[in-house]
Design a protein around this motif. Structure first.
Motif, PDB file in Angstrom:
ATOM      1  N   LEU A 154       0.864  -1.388  -0.053  1.00 33.86           N
ATOM      2  CA  LEU A 154       0.116  -0.003  -0.149  1.00 33.86           C
ATOM      3  C   LEU A 154       0.690   1.331   0.015  1.00 33.86           C
ATOM      4  O   LEU A 154       0.449   2.180  -0.437  1.00 33.86           O
ATOM      5  CB  LEU A 154      -0.968  -0.099   1.301  1.00 33.86           C
ATOM      6  N   TYR A 155       2.065   1.107   0.899  1.00 33.30           N
ATOM      7  CA  TYR A 155       2.821   2.362   0.888  1.00 33.30           C
ATOM      8  C   TYR A 155       3.454   2.427  -0.710  1.00 33.30           C
ATOM      9  O   TYR A 155       3.498   3.829  -0.851  1.00 33.30           O
ATOM     10  CB  TYR A 155       3.938   2.380   1.914  1.00 33.30           C
ATOM     11  N   GLU A 156       3.995   1.679  -1.310  1.00 34.36           N
ATOM     12  CA  GLU A 156       4.596   1.625  -2.587  1.00 34.36           C
ATOM     13  C   GLU A 156       3.451   2.249  -3.670  1.00 34.36           C
ATOM     14  O   GLU A 156       3.955   3.294  -4.268  1.00 34.36           O
ATOM     15  CB  GLU A 156       4.794   0.306  -3.094  1.00 34.36           C
ATOM     16  N   SER A 157       2.300   1.890  -3.629  1.00 34.64           N
ATOM     17  CA  SER A 157       1.165   2.658  -4.405  1.00 34.64           C
ATOM     18  C   SER A 157       0.978   4.006  -4.231  1.00 34.64           C
ATOM     19  O   SER A 157       1.143   4.815  -5.026  1.00 34.64           O
ATOM     20  CB  SER A 157      -0.146   1.900  -4.319  1.00 34.64           C
ATOM     21  N   LEU A 158       0.892   4.454  -2.799  1.00 38.47           N
ATOM     22  CA  LEU A 158       0.821   5.633  -2.352  1.00 38.47           C
ATOM     23  C   LEU A 158       2.071   6.350  -2.716  1.00 38.47           C
ATOM     24  O   LEU A 158       1.945   7.862  -3.114  1.00 38.47           O
ATOM     25  CB  LEU A 158       0.756   5.772  -0.835  1.00 38.47           C
ATOM     26  N   ASN A 159       3.465   5.951  -2.574  1.00 39.59           N
ATOM     27  CA  ASN A 159       4.547   6.659  -2.795  1.00 39.59           C
ATOM     28  C   ASN A 159       4.425   7.048  -4.433  1.00 39.59           C
ATOM     29  O   ASN A 159       5.060   8.187  -4.584  1.00 39.59           O
ATOM     30  CB  ASN A 159       5.681   5.954  -2.421  1.00 39.59           C
ATOM     31  N   ALA A 160       3.968   6.046  -5.254  1.00 37.10           N
ATOM     32  CA  ALA A 160       4.071   6.426  -6.627  1.00 37.10           C
ATOM     33  C   ALA A 160       3.218   7.883  -6.896  1.00 37.10           C
ATOM     34  O   ALA A 160       3.758   8.616  -7.776  1.00 37.10           O
ATOM     35  CB  ALA A 160       3.484   5.304  -7.448  1.00 37.10           C
ATOM     36  N   HIS A 161       2.082   7.908  -6.258  1.00 32.02           N
ATOM     37  CA  HIS A 161       1.123   9.165  -6.302  1.00 32.02           C
ATOM     38  C   HIS A 161       2.104  10.422  -6.021  1.00 32.02           C
ATOM     39  O   HIS A 161       2.077  11.490  -6.343  1.00 32.02           O
ATOM     40  CB  HIS A 161       0.099   9.067  -5.795  1.00 32.02           C
ATOM     41  N   ILE A 162       2.806  10.342  -4.757  1.00 31.77           N
ATOM     42  CA  ILE A 162       3.612  11.147  -4.181  1.00 31.77           C
ATOM     43  C   ILE A 162       4.816  11.656  -4.997  1.00 31.77           C
ATOM     44  O   ILE A 162       5.145  12.900  -5.210  1.00 31.77           O
ATOM     45  CB  ILE A 162       4.123  10.904  -2.741  1.00 31.77           C
ATOM     46  N   GLN A 163       5.329  10.752  -5.767  1.00 33.63           N
ATOM     47  CA  GLN A 163       6.282  10.929  -6.798  1.00 33.63           C
ATOM     48  C   GLN A 163       5.690  11.617  -8.012  1.00 33.63           C
ATOM     49  O   GLN A 163       6.491  12.625  -8.372  1.00 33.63           O
ATOM     50  CB  GLN A 163       7.091   9.673  -7.312  1.00 33.63           C
ATOM     51  N   ILE A 164       4.681  11.417  -8.610  1.00 30.55           N
ATOM     52  CA  ILE A 164       4.085  12.006  -9.490  1.00 30.55           C
ATOM     53  C   ILE A 164       3.913  13.580  -9.213  1.00 30.55           C
ATOM     54  O   ILE A 164       4.091  14.542 -10.079  1.00 30.55           O
ATOM     55  CB  ILE A 164       2.827  11.692  -9.880  1.00 30.55           C
ATOM     56  N   ALA A 165       3.415  13.829  -7.633  1.00 30.71           N
ATOM     57  CA  ALA A 165       3.223  15.222  -7.425  1.00 30.71           C
ATOM     58  C   ALA A 165       4.694  15.950  -7.386  1.00 30.71           C
ATOM     59  O   ALA A 165       4.675  17.168  -7.697  1.00 30.71           O
ATOM     60  CB  ALA A 165       2.476  15.371  -6.081  1.00 30.71           C
ATOM     61  N   ARG A 166       5.521  15.279  -6.910  1.00 33.06           N
ATOM     62  CA  ARG A 166       6.755  15.840  -6.841  1.00 33.06           C
ATOM     63  C   ARG A 166       7.336  16.504  -8.365  1.00 33.06           C
ATOM     64  O   ARG A 166       7.964  17.459  -8.609  1.00 33.06           O
ATOM     65  CB  ARG A 166       8.132  15.061  -6.327  1.00 33.06           C
ATOM     66  N   ILE A 167       7.220  15.400  -9.142  1.00 34.50           N
ATOM     67  CA  ILE A 167       7.588  15.685 -10.518  1.00 34.50           C
ATOM     68  C   ILE A 167       6.774  17.081 -11.061  1.00 34.50           C
ATOM     69  O   ILE A 167       7.250  18.007 -11.734  1.00 34.50           O
ATOM     70  CB  ILE A 167       7.219  14.540 -11.404  1.00 34.50           C
ATOM     71  N   HIS A 168       5.509  16.799 -10.704  1.00 33.42           N
ATOM     72  CA  HIS A 168       4.482  18.133 -11.303  1.00 33.42           C
ATOM     73  C   HIS A 168       4.674  19.317 -10.676  1.00 33.42           C
ATOM     74  O   HIS A 168       4.927  20.609 -11.285  1.00 33.42           O
ATOM     75  CB  HIS A 168       3.321  17.520 -11.178  1.00 33.42           C
ATOM     76  N   ALA A 169       5.164  19.256  -9.085  1.00 34.20           N
ATOM     77  CA  ALA A 169       5.638  20.633  -8.469  1.00 34.20           C
ATOM     78  C   ALA A 169       6.983  21.162  -8.869  1.00 34.20           C
ATOM     79  O   ALA A 169       7.179  22.284  -8.542  1.00 34.20           O
ATOM     80  CB  ALA A 169       5.321  20.119  -6.951  1.00 34.20           C
ATOM     81  N   SER A 170       7.906  20.288  -9.400  1.00 35.56           N
ATOM     82  CA  SER A 170       9.306  20.878  -9.482  1.00 35.56           C
ATOM     83  C   SER A 170       9.876  20.666 -10.844  1.00 35.56           C
ATOM     84  O   SER A 170      10.802  19.808 -10.890  1.00 35.56           O
ATOM     85  CB  SER A 170      10.098  20.211  -8.353  1.00 35.56           C
ATOM     86  N   GLU A 171       9.041  20.857 -12.024  1.00 40.36           N
ATOM     87  CA  GLU A 171       9.903  20.800 -13.413  1.00 40.36           C
ATOM     88  C   GLU A 171      11.010  21.656 -13.261  1.00 40.36           C
ATOM     89  O   GLU A 171      11.617  21.383 -14.500  1.00 40.36           O
ATOM     90  CB  GLU A 171       8.858  21.086 -14.492  1.00 40.36           C
ATOM     91  N   GLY A 172      11.342  22.593 -12.592  1.00 40.15           N
ATOM     92  CA  GLY A 172      12.541  23.402 -12.568  1.00 40.15           C
ATOM     93  C   GLY A 172      13.604  22.717 -11.721  1.00 40.15           C
ATOM     94  O   GLY A 172      13.411  21.653 -11.322  1.00 40.15           O
ATOM     95  N   PRO A 173      14.813  23.251 -11.484  1.00 39.52           N
ATOM     96  CA  PRO A 173      15.842  23.058 -10.599  1.00 39.52           C
ATOM     97  C   PRO A 173      15.122  22.496  -9.190  1.00 39.52           C
ATOM     98  O   PRO A 173      14.559  23.010  -8.512  1.00 39.52           O
ATOM     99  CB  PRO A 173      16.807  23.695 -10.556  1.00 39.52           C
ATOM    100  N   ARG A 174      15.389  21.328  -8.732  1.00 36.54           N
ATOM    101  CA  ARG A 174      15.118  20.553  -7.459  1.00 36.54           C
ATOM    102  C   ARG A 174      16.279  20.564  -6.473  1.00 36.54           C
ATOM    103  O   ARG A 174      15.847  20.646  -5.317  1.00 36.54           O
ATOM    104  CB  ARG A 174      14.759  19.046  -7.716  1.00 36.54           C
ATOM    105  N   LEU A 175      17.427  20.759  -6.959  1.00 40.22           N
ATOM    106  CA  LEU A 175      18.708  20.888  -5.994  1.00 40.22           C
ATOM    107  C   LEU A 175      18.337  21.840  -4.898  1.00 40.22           C
ATOM    108  O   LEU A 175      18.612  21.664  -3.626  1.00 40.22           O
ATOM    109  CB  LEU A 175      19.851  20.861  -6.560  1.00 40.22           C
TER     110      LEU A 175
END
Length: 241
Positions: A154-175
């Motif tokens: 269940l955590y792995e499935s949820l984490n995939a959605h959080i990863q999608i949000a991180r990608i969507h929120a930070s298309e610029g420099p993330r460092l």
């Protein structure tokens, strides 16, 4: 990195794993259209395993299939993200409740090893990716201590959605964003391990709640800023027309 041809005897599973990894590693970005024919050609398989894999990804929420317009990498709204973190908090608190009675010298040493890795400086993109992988391993390790495969899945499935949000929120420099939160993140992780070592469930629940809610606040702020920037950019384009 380009997608690599797959071994056809296990094509369906390999296609799914390859596409899922490409989405979570930002090779495919939120909103990007995925053409089944192109994917089949790149991976060296027929259309059938591609379609099956895309259906699996759709069930997981990583892609959206629109019958008349195509298949797209999923995006996530602030409302979706808030719900995802609410569920994540409940899962990690449950994992913590199980872990507090199962922690031993071996799995605590594993957590300390991960903490040591997370303490290292992050100076470039490669080190950032390594840090993010260790961060994920840290939370996976908590679920391993809890000893529940269902909770881990269940955590792995949820984490995939959080990863999608991180990608969507930070298309610029993330460092820079990662560097700004490193010390706080490290302190939160250390508090979690310290609570496990002390065998204190209230202390562990407090540490987990503080860590997850801070992560939620940080990511939601970044997502909101990104969406606002998108609206600004769109309005600017309209003025120029």
């Amino acid at each position: 990195m380009p997608l690599e041809p797959l071994i056809k005897k296990r094509a369906t599973d390999e296609v799914y794993e390859s596409l899922r990894a490409a989405i979570l590693s930002r090779f495919f970005l939120p909103g990007q259209r995925l053409m089944a024919e192109d994917l089949a050609q790149e991976l060296g398989v027929s259309l059938t395993p591609i379609r099956h894999a895309l259906q699996q990804l759709a069930v997981e929420g990583l892609v959206e299939i629109h019958p008349r317009s195509g298949t797209y990498v999923a995006s996530i709204s602030a409302e979706d993200l808030a719900e995802t973190f609410e569920i994540r908090l409940a899962l990690e608190l449950l994992a913590g409740k199980r872990a507090i009675t199962r922690a031993n010298a071996k799995n605590l040493q594993r957590l300390h090893t991960l903490l040591a890795g997370l303490r290292k400086a992050v100076r470039n993109e490669e080190e950032m990716k390594h840090h993010e992988a260790l961060n994920l391993d840290f939370h996976r390790a908590l679920f391993e201590v809890a000893g529940s495969k269902r909770l881990s899945d269940l955590y792995e499935s949820l984490n995939a959605h959080i990863q999608i949000a991180r990608i969507h929120a930070s298309e610029g420099p993330r460092l820079p964003a990662l560097r700004n939160r490193l010390s706080q993140e490290q302190a939160e992780h250390e508090a979690i391990v310290k609570a496990l070592e002390a065998g204190s469930l209230p202390q562990l629940e407090t540490a987990l709640r503080a860590h997850i809610l801070r992560a939620q606040e940080s990511l939601m702020a970044a997502l909101s800023a990104r969406e606002a920037q998108g609206l600004t950019d769109e309005a600017s384009k309209k003025k120029k027309r």
